[in-house]
Motif scaffolding. Structure first.
Motif, PDB file in Angstrom:
ATOM      1  N   ILE A  89       0.872  -1.222   0.080  1.00 53.40           N
ATOM      2  CA  ILE A  89      -0.028   0.059   0.146  1.00 53.40           C
ATOM      3  C   ILE A  89       0.998   1.224   0.090  1.00 53.40           C
ATOM      4  CG2 ILE A  89      -1.669   1.254   1.465  1.00 53.40           C
ATOM      5  CD1 ILE A  89      -2.896  -1.249   2.458  1.00 53.40           C
ATOM      6  N   SER A  90       0.696   2.197  -0.930  1.00 55.66           N
ATOM      7  CA  SER A  90       1.421   3.424  -0.868  1.00 55.66           C
ATOM      8  C   SER A  90       0.873   4.129   0.163  1.00 55.66           C
ATOM      9  CB  SER A  90       1.054   4.111  -2.470  1.00 55.66           C
ATOM     10  OG  SER A  90       1.471   3.378  -3.386  1.00 55.66           O
ATOM     11  N   PHE A  91       1.977   4.965   0.588  1.00 55.73           N
ATOM     12  CA  PHE A  91       2.089   5.808   1.854  1.00 55.73           C
ATOM     13  C   PHE A  91       2.770   7.205   1.665  1.00 55.73           C
ATOM     14  CE2 PHE A  91       4.973   6.776   5.579  1.00 55.73           C
ATOM     15  CZ  PHE A  91       3.844   7.413   6.349  1.00 55.73           C
ATOM     16  N   VAL A  92       2.317   8.202   2.285  1.00 53.40           N
ATOM     17  CA  VAL A  92       2.716   9.532   2.268  1.00 53.40           C
ATOM     18  C   VAL A  92       2.835   9.987   3.774  1.00 53.40           C
ATOM     19  CG1 VAL A  92       2.717  11.856   1.430  1.00 53.40           C
ATOM     20  CG2 VAL A  92       1.999  10.186  -0.065  1.00 53.40           C
ATOM     21  N   GLY A  93       3.820  10.491   4.229  1.00 52.30           N
ATOM     22  CA  GLY A  93       3.877  10.996   5.731  1.00 52.30           C
ATOM     23  C   GLY A  93       5.173  11.658   6.054  1.00 52.30           C
ATOM     24  N   ILE A  94       5.514  11.566   7.201  1.00 49.00           N
ATOM     25  CA  ILE A  94       6.796  12.314   7.815  1.00 49.00           C
ATOM     26  C   ILE A  94       7.577  11.136   8.492  1.00 49.00           C
ATOM     27  CG2 ILE A  94       5.688  14.530   7.762  1.00 49.00           C
ATOM     28  CD1 ILE A  94       5.654  14.309  10.822  1.00 49.00           C
ATOM     29  N   ASP A  95       8.574  11.603   8.962  1.00 50.09           N
ATOM     30  CA  ASP A  95       9.305  10.623   9.888  1.00 50.09           C
ATOM     31  C   ASP A  95       9.003  11.204  11.509  1.00 50.09           C
ATOM     32  OD1 ASP A  95      11.451   9.529  11.834  1.00 50.09           O
ATOM     33  OD2 ASP A  95      12.906   9.577  10.156  1.00 50.09           O
ATOM     34  N   LEU A 120      -0.966   9.988  -5.676  1.00 51.02           N
ATOM     35  CA  LEU A 120      -0.606   8.464  -5.596  1.00 51.02           C
ATOM     36  C   LEU A 120      -1.747   7.790  -5.976  1.00 51.02           C
ATOM     37  CD1 LEU A 120       2.042   8.153  -2.828  1.00 51.02           C
ATOM     38  CD2 LEU A 120       2.531   8.232  -5.259  1.00 51.02           C
ATOM     39  N   LEU A 121      -2.607   8.179  -5.429  1.00 52.35           N
ATOM     40  CA  LEU A 121      -4.082   7.384  -5.593  1.00 52.35           C
ATOM     41  C   LEU A 121      -4.449   7.384  -6.954  1.00 52.35           C
ATOM     42  CD1 LEU A 121      -6.215   5.764  -4.214  1.00 52.35           C
ATOM     43  CD2 LEU A 121      -7.706   7.999  -3.992  1.00 52.35           C
ATOM     44  N   LEU A 122      -4.309   8.734  -7.600  1.00 55.35           N
ATOM     45  CA  LEU A 122      -4.853   8.818  -9.073  1.00 55.35           C
ATOM     46  C   LEU A 122      -4.124   7.805 -10.094  1.00 55.35           C
ATOM     47  CD1 LEU A 122      -5.328  12.677  -9.446  1.00 55.35           C
ATOM     48  CD2 LEU A 122      -7.100  10.716  -9.095  1.00 55.35           C
ATOM     49  N   GLU A 123      -2.559   7.753  -9.632  1.00 52.30           N
ATOM     50  CA  GLU A 123      -1.738   6.913 -10.276  1.00 52.30           C
ATOM     51  C   GLU A 123      -2.300   5.423 -10.330  1.00 52.30           C
ATOM     52  OE1 GLU A 123       3.046   6.711 -10.637  1.00 52.30           O
ATOM     53  OE2 GLU A 123       2.209   6.126  -8.748  1.00 52.30           O
ATOM     54  N   ARG A 124      -2.638   5.152  -9.197  1.00 54.51           N
ATOM     55  CA  ARG A 124      -2.992   3.613  -8.903  1.00 54.51           C
ATOM     56  C   ARG A 124      -4.311   3.407  -9.389  1.00 54.51           C
ATOM     57  NH1 ARG A 124       0.236  -0.168  -6.815  1.00 54.51           N
ATOM     58  NH2 ARG A 124      -1.423  -1.236  -5.738  1.00 54.51           N
ATOM     59  N   ILE A 125      -5.266   4.285  -9.589  1.00 53.53           N
ATOM     60  CA  ILE A 125      -6.593   4.245 -10.107  1.00 53.53           C
ATOM     61  C   ILE A 125      -6.314   4.205 -11.791  1.00 53.53           C
ATOM     62  CG2 ILE A 125      -8.693   5.600 -10.920  1.00 53.53           C
ATOM     63  CD1 ILE A 125      -8.678   6.916  -8.011  1.00 53.53           C
ATOM     64  N   PRO A 158       3.620   0.684  -9.402  1.00 58.15           N
ATOM     65  CA  PRO A 158       4.597  -0.036  -8.241  1.00 58.15           C
ATOM     66  C   PRO A 158       3.934   1.059  -6.836  1.00 58.15           C
ATOM     67  CG  PRO A 158       5.982   1.577  -9.518  1.00 58.15           C
ATOM     68  CD  PRO A 158       4.593   1.215 -10.487  1.00 58.15           C
ATOM     69  N   THR A 159       4.060   0.443  -5.961  1.00 61.46           N
ATOM     70  CA  THR A 159       3.883   1.068  -4.553  1.00 61.46           C
ATOM     71  C   THR A 159       4.993   2.046  -4.348  1.00 61.46           C
ATOM     72  OG1 THR A 159       2.805  -0.962  -3.863  1.00 61.46           O
ATOM     73  CG2 THR A 159       3.480   0.480  -2.049  1.00 61.46           C
ATOM     74  N   ARG A 160       4.555   3.090  -3.715  1.00 63.42           N
ATOM     75  CA  ARG A 160       5.624   3.992  -3.438  1.00 63.42           C
ATOM     76  C   ARG A 160       5.480   4.608  -1.952  1.00 63.42           C
ATOM     77  NH1 ARG A 160       4.721   8.736  -7.723  1.00 63.42           N
ATOM     78  NH2 ARG A 160       6.277   9.772  -6.507  1.00 63.42           N
TER      79      ARG A 160
END
Length: 332
Positions: free
Chosen positions: A155-161, A305-310, A316-318
């Motif tokens: 599952i692709s994910f966007v966040g911070i450390d 990222l979601l539009l890319e998956r759609i 690939p997962t990012r």
């Protein structure tokens, strides 16, 4: 579409004698699958009475995105939503917001909302405690997680450390001469709360400071009204902290109010660090030192990222980790 029976991707893979990855490629309509294998998997799905939005819909192109958020009254979430909506609008997608709170913890709970609505994909801005729920959602819809860390590499994910951000916040308090540092945190079922607390404890240990567990608070919600009496209690202790690291600007604002009510000076008597750098951080007195995370950009990239998956189910997962910055103001 209603799901007539709870069937996992593992059950389909076992029935068809293939890998989970193969089932996932077929569910996502990838062309890189042997036709005989594809038919075997489809036959297994039929035998198990599995229904998938991805497989059953000729197209996911109804141009609707569902965004699931724990609370709609959190200014951080507002910024993330703005980022999502701006990107969605540019690509002619509509955005719908679903407040999950703590009420929706199973696929059946989500089914109440999803069965009568057709969405192209889902963005989750909250932790999904159940791996089974996350799997059920991800095999039926393209899914991207935003802000909350995800251990599922599919599952692709966007966040911070969040860990590093917590370390930096506490190191700043140590550098400014504080030794009795408390933590105002969210429940530890939130992954961001776990990582920020781990950063807090690591920085304290590195500085040779002892964590007083009486100064570590886990509040059930990001609520000013709920935080105020808890923090007032901490600051009213005979031995009280001389600084507080708060995992949200909402908690930090409550800390400033509690200190004021008790006649404590900020930062002379107690320093306060918040998190998010929301608009409220410069509206309070004194202005709040806080960890700035790029919430708007986070929303933009999650939507991209979601539009890319759609549009390309075999994409690939990012995993995208964005930078944070400690904004030093008068509260420290």
């Amino acid at each position: 579409m209603a799901i007539s029976k709870k069937v996992t991707i593992q059950q389909i893979a076992d029935a068809a004698n293939v890998s989970i990855a193969t089932v996932s490629r077929i569910l996502n309509r990838s062309s890189n699958v042997n036709p005989e294998t594809r038919q075997r998997v489809l036959d297994a799905m039929k035998a198990l009475e599995f229904q998938s939005k991805t497989m059953d819909s000729p197209s996911l192109g109804n141009n609707s995105i569902l965004v699931c958020t724990p609370q709609i009254n959190n200014p951080f979430m507002t910024e993330v939503m703005m980022g999502i909506q701006d990107i969605a609008y540019q690509h002619n997608y509509h955005v719908f917001c679903f407040q999950s709170r703590n009420y929706y913890n199973s696929i059946q709970d989500y089914e109440l909302f999803l069965k009568n609505n057709r969405f192209s994909g889902i963005i989750l801005i909250h932790n999904v405690a159940s791996p089974e729920l996350l799997e059920d959602l991800s095999i039926r819809y393209p899914v991207v997680m935003c802000s909350e860390h995800c251990r599922d590499d599919s599952i692709s994910f966007v966040g911070i450390d969040d860990y590093a951000a917590g370390v930096n916040a506490v190191k700043h308090l140590v550098k400014t001469g504080h030794t009795r540092i408390g933590l105002i945190n969210s429940p530890l079922h939130n992954n961001y709360a776990k990582h920020r607390e781990r950063g807090y404890r690591s920085a304290m240990e590195e500085a040779g400071l002892t964590v007083n567990e009486g100064w570590v608070t886990h509040l059930p919600e990001l609520s000013f009204d709920m935080a105020l009496p808890y923090i007032t209690g901490v600051l009213s202790m005979k031995e009280r902290p001389d600084a507080l690291f708060c995992v949200s600007d909402i908690f930090a604002a409550a800390a400033l109010k509690a200190a004021s009510n008790l006649g404590l000076r900020v930062p002379e008597d107690v320093a306060v660090v918040g998190f998010d750098n929301t608009a409220s951080s410069i509206m309070v007195t004194p202005a709040l030192t806080t960890v700035s995370q790029p919430s708007y950009l986070m929303g933009q990239q999650a939507c991209e990222l979601l539009l890319e998956r759609i549009e390309n189910p075999s994409a690939p997962t990012r995993r995208v980790v964005l930078s944070t910055e400690l904004i030093v103001r008068a509260s420290t």
